[in-house]
Design an enzyme around this catalytic site. Sequence first.
Site, PDB file in Angstrom:
ATOM      1  N   TYR A 234     -28.302  30.424 -10.442  1.00  0.00           N
ATOM      2  CA  TYR A 234     -29.481  29.598 -10.189  1.00  0.00           C
ATOM      3  C   TYR A 234     -29.138  28.696  -9.006  1.00  0.00           C
ATOM      4  O   TYR A 234     -28.228  27.878  -9.093  1.00  0.00           O
ATOM      5  CB  TYR A 234     -29.847  28.762 -11.416  1.00  0.00           C
ATOM      6  CG  TYR A 234     -30.514  29.552 -12.513  1.00  0.00           C
ATOM      7  CD1 TYR A 234     -31.897  29.599 -12.623  1.00  0.00           C
ATOM      8  CD2 TYR A 234     -29.754  30.273 -13.435  1.00  0.00           C
ATOM      9  CE1 TYR A 234     -32.522  30.331 -13.626  1.00  0.00           C
ATOM     10  CE2 TYR A 234     -30.363  31.008 -14.432  1.00  0.00           C
ATOM     11  CZ  TYR A 234     -31.741  31.029 -14.531  1.00  0.00           C
ATOM     12  OH  TYR A 234     -32.357  31.758 -15.512  1.00  0.00           O
ATOM     13  N   HIS A 416     -42.320  28.831 -22.614  1.00  0.00           N
ATOM     14  CA  HIS A 416     -40.915  28.505 -22.363  1.00  0.00           C
ATOM     15  C   HIS A 416     -40.156  28.270 -23.670  1.00  0.00           C
ATOM     16  O   HIS A 416     -40.579  27.499 -24.518  1.00  0.00           O
ATOM     17  CB  HIS A 416     -40.818  27.239 -21.509  1.00  0.00           C
ATOM     18  CG  HIS A 416     -39.413  26.801 -21.237  1.00  0.00           C
ATOM     19  ND1 HIS A 416     -38.576  27.461 -20.354  1.00  0.00           N
ATOM     20  CD2 HIS A 416     -38.667  25.791 -21.745  1.00  0.00           C
ATOM     21  CE1 HIS A 416     -37.401  26.858 -20.318  1.00  0.00           C
ATOM     22  NE2 HIS A 416     -37.423  25.849 -21.167  1.00  0.00           N
TER      23      HIS A 416
END
EC number: 1.14.17.1
Length: 621
Positions: A234, A416
Amino acid sequence: MARWGSRAHPAMQVPSPSVREAASMYGTAVAVFLVILVAALQGSAPAESPFPFHIPLDPEGTLELSWNVSYAQETVYFQLLVRELKAGILFGMSDRGELENADLVVLWTDGDSAYFGDAWSDQEGQVRLDPQQDYQLLRAQRTPGGLYLLFKRPFATCDPNDYLIEDGTVHLVYGLLEEPLRSLEAINTSGLHTGLQRVQLLKPNISQPALPADTRTMEIRAPDVLIPGQETTYWCYISELPAGFPRHHIVMYEPIITGGNEALVHHMEVFQCAAEFESVPHFSGPCDSKMKPERLNYCRHVLAAWALGAKAFYYPEETGLAFGGPGSSRFLRLEVHYHNPLMIKGRRDSSGIRLYYTATLRRFDAGIMELGLVYTPVMAIPPQETAFVLTGYCTDKCTQLALPPSGIHIFASQLHTHLTGRKVVTVLARDGREREIVNRDNHYSPHFQEIRMLKKVVSVHPGDVLITSCTYNTEDRRLATVGGFGILEEMCVNYVHYYPQTRLELCKSAVDPGFLQKYFHLVNRFNSEEVCTCRQASVPEQFASVPWNSFNREVLKALYGFAPISMHCNKSSAVRFQGEWDRQPLPEVESRLEEPTPHCPASQAQRPTGPTVLSIGGGQG
């Protein structure tokens, strides 16, 4: 090996065409096919292409899938490009991306003839021909660029060996065949080169609003990043709006992918930083780096999100997402997820997101509201669970107080959870009855999160209830998984995008902490191993000491199903609306929505009864 030919009828030997002949044959064949396909899609295909959606299936880029959806026929049309074909390929779908218990279509050769057939694999990975052939081949064509397979499949087939194609995430699987096979039953998936890709197949059929005449663009891109040679990275990058940048509306955004990195860039998000910080340090590096400035953790307001397979995101023509101007941070954080399973080194990337914005503000500001569970350890999942459900509420009391009389209109949603999430659904209830699904993903993956346009706008009125439920699998965990911000903790959230924007930014719940302590006291009464109920013990420590027998599991599940809740009916300032929000009763819902019944195709008369035989030319290819 044998060359792959061009037409789906009994096998015949044909000379291998030249490059020019192959290109001409393919152009003619595809031209005819596309006319038929556009008619079949009944106007649902954009004019520029009958296959508007594309994803690379494998990291090497040798497999590419394109597709379109006919909602009138309840059918998906696929185009699979195989650039380096050897002895065949398996392609299909499964619950979580395994090649066991998968619904497959297989192209294989015995060295002389080639076959295309609907198949399935059992729990041992053994492939079997399906007696009900629901994948229908429309065209197989070899070109200089590779082999194109054009085929279709209904959403639902009512075949117990088939996958039900529905809204939400679909786990696509593939396997490459290296050698000719005497029969399809000789295939065992455990010995193949395999992979998976996640995608939303059933894209909503929504018209694209025209962009304002004064639309401008802004690119938020990674600064020539050297992609690390590891499977998952990331990358965080801080960008800055120009000084004095006035208030605008974002009306659209789209991905920018560096050429050659299409299979490595998995998803991207642009976040706006908290307005209270006058400055945010510039940074470009891994998001988990110890060198990352602390203030980047306060850049969490989503402006844009893209995931593999998604196209441009358009706001409804009456609304736009405001950014810039007073009360808005100038600092943006780009986060790019690189998925590099082959550990490729030396690849550079400048991918990002292009924002389209206008100074001509639209009628409504769009807002983003959090639904679901508060990030707190009082909501927990026992270990060794296959499908444990936690539910968060946005209550009628909160919507009655915080929403305008005309209500709000939800047009997009981003679900999520963290690593153990398997399903997520948000339901709207009114007057004690479930009325409609806001968003549902029965094959949710925490590794594939995107903002998804809803097929229809959902209107929420004062007094309505929004119920968000998440299903978790903790089979691989020894201790309870508690709620929280850590990646090994859990969340249950639906970020809904709506208009007009209100002061309500967070509408979530959690079980009343006092009732949870009563649970721990009860556990102590019925178990020899005691849970510490002293004040100095934290809730995670208490859950860690629970002996997870069937009694303690069922009582916790029952507690979450009847105990009062603590409501967070919060403004954007993180302050609750005025009122009493602790020890609130669960909303009463007396009538539930029925599970939709799959619509089976009316006739099977036109389906082949066995695999389709393809023509093959001789020679090595």
